[in-house]
Design an enzyme around this catalytic site. Structure first.
Site, PDB file in Angstrom:
ATOM      1  N   CYS A 113       0.697  14.559  -1.108  1.00 17.37           N
ATOM      2  CA  CYS A 113      -0.467  14.951  -0.306  1.00 17.37           C
ATOM      3  C   CYS A 113      -0.065  15.546   1.043  1.00 17.37           C
ATOM      4  O   CYS A 113      -0.909  16.063   1.768  1.00 17.37           O
ATOM      5  CB  CYS A 113      -1.387  13.752  -0.104  1.00 17.37           C
ATOM      6  SG  CYS A 113      -1.904  13.014  -1.659  1.00 17.37           S
ATOM      7  N   HIS A 116      -5.702  15.360   5.602  1.00 16.84           N
ATOM      8  CA  HIS A 116      -5.737  15.245   4.142  1.00 16.84           C
ATOM      9  C   HIS A 116      -6.981  14.436   3.786  1.00 16.84           C
ATOM     10  O   HIS A 116      -7.238  13.373   4.366  1.00 16.84           O
ATOM     11  CB  HIS A 116      -4.465  14.535   3.667  1.00 16.84           C
ATOM     12  CG  HIS A 116      -4.544  14.058   2.271  1.00 16.84           C
ATOM     13  ND1 HIS A 116      -4.977  14.863   1.236  1.00 16.84           N
ATOM     14  CD2 HIS A 116      -4.272  12.840   1.728  1.00 16.84           C
ATOM     15  CE1 HIS A 116      -4.957  14.158   0.121  1.00 16.84           C
ATOM     16  NE2 HIS A 116      -4.543  12.938   0.379  1.00 16.84           N
ATOM     17  N   ASN A 166     -10.088  13.460  -3.430  1.00 16.24           N
ATOM     18  CA  ASN A 166      -8.719  13.675  -2.963  1.00 16.24           C
ATOM     19  C   ASN A 166      -8.017  14.666  -3.900  1.00 16.24           C
ATOM     20  O   ASN A 166      -7.715  14.324  -5.043  1.00 16.24           O
ATOM     21  CB  ASN A 166      -8.009  12.318  -2.948  1.00 16.24           C
ATOM     22  CG  ASN A 166      -6.556  12.414  -2.514  1.00 16.24           C
ATOM     23  OD1 ASN A 166      -5.958  13.488  -2.500  1.00 16.24           O
ATOM     24  ND2 ASN A 166      -5.978  11.278  -2.165  1.00 16.24           N
TER      25      ASN A 166
HETATM   26  O1  UT7 Z   1      -3.636  10.702  -1.092  1.00 19.22           O
HETATM   27  C1  UT7 Z   1      -3.093   9.453  -1.244  1.00 19.22           C
HETATM   28  C2  UT7 Z   1      -3.514   8.589  -0.209  1.00 19.22           C
HETATM   29  N1  UT7 Z   1      -4.282   7.483  -0.758  1.00 19.22           N
HETATM   30  C3  UT7 Z   1      -5.130   6.887   0.034  1.00 19.22           C
HETATM   31  O2  UT7 Z   1      -5.308   7.289   1.136  1.00 19.22           O
HETATM   32  C4  UT7 Z   1      -5.840   5.675  -0.473  1.00 19.22           C
HETATM   33  C5  UT7 Z   1      -5.986   4.684   0.637  1.00 19.22           C
HETATM   34  N2  UT7 Z   1      -6.758   3.502   0.247  1.00 19.22           N
HETATM   35  C6  UT7 Z   1      -8.086   3.558   0.098  1.00 19.22           C
HETATM   36  O3  UT7 Z   1      -8.713   4.590   0.264  1.00 19.22           O
HETATM   37  C7  UT7 Z   1      -8.800   2.251  -0.208  1.00 19.22           C
HETATM   38  O4  UT7 Z   1      -7.870   1.190  -0.159  1.00 19.22           O
HETATM   39  C8  UT7 Z   1      -9.511   2.252  -1.583  1.00 19.22           C
HETATM   40  C9  UT7 Z   1     -10.726   3.163  -1.533  1.00 19.22           C
HETATM   41  C10 UT7 Z   1      -8.566   2.694  -2.679  1.00 19.22           C
HETATM   42  C11 UT7 Z   1     -10.012   0.851  -1.905  1.00 19.22           C
HETATM   43  O5  UT7 Z   1     -10.892   0.402  -0.877  1.00 19.22           O
HETATM   44  P1  UT7 Z   1     -10.693  -1.054  -0.233  1.00 19.22           P
HETATM   45  O6  UT7 Z   1     -11.760  -1.220   0.759  1.00 19.22           O
HETATM   46  O7  UT7 Z   1      -9.266  -1.153   0.242  1.00 19.22           O
HETATM   47  O8  UT7 Z   1     -10.973  -1.992  -1.461  1.00 19.22           O
HETATM   48  P2  UT7 Z   1     -10.027  -3.113  -2.120  1.00 19.22           P
HETATM   49  O9  UT7 Z   1      -8.927  -2.482  -2.899  1.00 19.22           O
HETATM   50  O10 UT7 Z   1      -9.665  -4.128  -1.086  1.00 19.22           O
HETATM   51  O11 UT7 Z   1     -11.026  -3.791  -3.100  1.00 19.22           O
HETATM   52  C12 UT7 Z   1     -12.146  -4.545  -2.637  1.00 19.22           C
HETATM   53  C13 UT7 Z   1     -12.910  -5.059  -3.838  1.00 19.22           C
HETATM   54  C14 UT7 Z   1     -12.015  -5.766  -4.853  1.00 19.22           C
HETATM   55  O12 UT7 Z   1     -12.757  -6.828  -5.414  1.00 19.22           O
HETATM   56  P3  UT7 Z   1     -12.548  -8.347  -4.910  1.00 19.22           P
HETATM   57  O13 UT7 Z   1     -11.081  -8.644  -5.113  1.00 19.22           O
HETATM   58  O14 UT7 Z   1     -12.942  -8.343  -3.450  1.00 19.22           O
HETATM   59  O15 UT7 Z   1     -13.468  -9.123  -5.790  1.00 19.22           O
HETATM   60  C15 UT7 Z   1     -11.781  -4.731  -5.899  1.00 19.22           C
HETATM   61  O16 UT7 Z   1     -11.516  -5.280  -7.163  1.00 19.22           O
HETATM   62  O17 UT7 Z   1     -13.508  -3.965  -4.534  1.00 19.22           O
HETATM   63  C16 UT7 Z   1     -13.095  -3.997  -5.896  1.00 19.22           C
HETATM   64  N3  UT7 Z   1     -13.001  -2.624  -6.359  1.00 19.22           N
HETATM   65  C17 UT7 Z   1     -14.052  -1.944  -6.810  1.00 19.22           C
HETATM   66  N4  UT7 Z   1     -15.333  -2.291  -6.970  1.00 19.22           N
HETATM   67  C18 UT7 Z   1     -16.181  -1.339  -7.454  1.00 19.22           C
HETATM   68  C19 UT7 Z   1     -11.912  -1.821  -6.365  1.00 19.22           C
HETATM   69  N5  UT7 Z   1     -12.248  -0.604  -6.839  1.00 19.22           N
HETATM   70  C20 UT7 Z   1     -13.572  -0.668  -7.124  1.00 19.22           C
HETATM   71  C21 UT7 Z   1     -14.486   0.270  -7.618  1.00 19.22           C
HETATM   72  N6  UT7 Z   1     -15.770  -0.105  -7.756  1.00 19.22           N
HETATM   73  N7  UT7 Z   1     -14.127   1.546  -7.932  1.00 19.22           N
END
Ligand code: UT7
Length: 338
Positions: free
Chosen positions: A118, A261, A291
């Site tokens: 990226c 990005h 993305n």
């Molecule tokens: O270009 C490459 C660069 N990549 C990035 O910049 C990605 C950077 N990271 C992010 O953008 C975020 O970390 C994400 C959008 C990927 C995830 O958001 P988050 O606020 O960090 O969520 P999380 O991974 O901490 O998950 C929170 C909760 C979890 O459930 P529990 O454990 O709290 O029960 C996940 O299982 O949300 C759940 N979850 C979802 N729920 C509904 C994870 N993905 C989903 C989903 N829909 N798609």
């Protein structure tokens, strides 16, 4: 630092977009995995993403972006000396820049791929500038393009909601040192964090004759430790932009546009906040594209240019970040004429 060391300046003189025709909305995703439009929108800012449809490929969207950029710059394909394709998802692992070169008729150019995930567009911009500043080349076509849909695990809700396909391109031309528009840059990488974002090769030993073995296998879908990548981005991106601004003898107060990005709206908001930049200074088209990796910065740049947002003389602080991990920033003064 800049003009004392180098004899030639560079300017971006055209931009273009290559947008594939397929669309995948959050509602579509909610039918595939356990997620919702509300979760995706609040956690990422993404509403839909574009996907390459039948008959489309990295080559077709890259060539589309290239044609538009050349037309804006009023540069003929044969005038291009160097074509750099920033991508992690080539049609051919040996390189796809050459197939775009042929598709657009850039017959006098040398073409090669550059892989920095990226960060690819920012790394490509700085590479392009080096070739121009040494006097080796005058006109460069830089394309950032990715077709991540090929490598997404469509059953993994933590990654499949993020990514889309797309391409953007710019024409970069030599100009005088006084009219140099790349005011400063800083590039970084840290392989210790590579495990947080991968599109890795997995193979197994195969005996080909007697006791001689080779390792053969396949690339596996994208894996990501989202929280770690998020924390890295929010910490390192403001830092690298500040360093690039320092090289340009500027501060964040001089920045007209923050162009990051397009990974997550929350990352963009947090970076803007750390740099004390108001939301209206942030260029974002993430809602419509998701993305698109190396495509995201030039796609958003082209959209902003065509919407009439960018004015001559505006200072744009760009930053790419992602797998590697790699990250970097380029400070560009917008001036579409060379
Ligand atoms: O270009 C490459 C660069 N990549 C990035 O910049 C990605 C950077 N990271 C992010 O953008 C975020 O970390 C994400 C959008 C990927 C995830 O958001 P988050 O606020 O960090 O969520 P999380 O991974 O901490 O998950 C929170 C909760 C979890 O459930 P529990 O454990 O709290 O029960 C996940 O299982 O949300 C759940 N979850 C979802 N729920 C509904 C994870 N993905 C989903 C989903 N829909 N798609």
């Amino acid at each position: 630092m800049r003009n004392e060391l180098y004899s030639a300046g560079i300017a971006i003189t055209g931009s273009g977009s290559g947008i594939p025709s397929g669309r995948l909305t959050n509602q579509d995703l909610a039918q595939m995995v356990e997620t919702s439009d509300e979760w995706i929108t609040t956690r990422t800012g993404i509403k839909q993403r574009c996907l390459t449809a039948s008959g489309e490929s990295l080559k077709t969207i890259g060539a589309q972006a290239a044609h538009q950029a050349l037309a804006m710059a009023q540069v003929a394909p044969e005038e291009i000396d160097l074509l750099i394709l920033a991508t992690s998802t080539p049609d051919d692992l040996f390189g796809s820049a050459v197939s775009i070169q042929t598709a657009i008729g850039a017959n006098h150019a040398v073409a090669f791929d550059l892989t920095a995930a990226c960060s690819g567009f920012v790394f490509g911009l700085v590479n392009s500038a080096q070739f121009i500043r040494t006097g080796a080349y005058q006109k460069v076509l830089l394309i950032g393009a990715d077709v991540l849909s090929r490598w997404v695990d469509w059953s993994d809700r933590s990654t499949c909601i993020l990514f889309g396909d797309g391409a953007g391109a710019v024409v970069i031309e030599a100009t005088s040192a006084e009219r140099d528009r790349l005011l400063g840059f800083e590039l970084c990488s840290d392989g210790q964090l590579s495990h947080t974002l991968n599109l890795g090769y997995h193979g197994s030993e195969k005996t080909i004759v007697d006791s001689i073995e080779v390792n053969q296998g396949h690339y596996q879908p994208i894996t990501m430790k989202g929280k770690e990548v998020y924390r890295f981005a929010v910490e390192k991106v403001p830092e690298v932009i500040s360093k690039a601004l320092f090289h340009a003898d500027l501060t964040s107060e001089d920045v007209d546009w923050l162009l990051l990005h397009q990974a997550n709206q929350r990352i963009m908001d947090a970076v803007a906040q750390r740099l004390s930049l108001p939301p209206e200074r942030v260029i974002s088209n993430l809602a419509n594209f998701g993305n698109t990796s190396a495509g995201s910065i030039p796609l958003a740049l082209d959209e902003a240019q065509r919407a009439g947002k960018l004015q001559s003389g505006d200072i744009i602080a760009m930053s790419g970040f992602g797998a590697g991990l790699t990250w970097g920033s380029a400070i560009v003064q917008w001036q579409i004429e060379p």
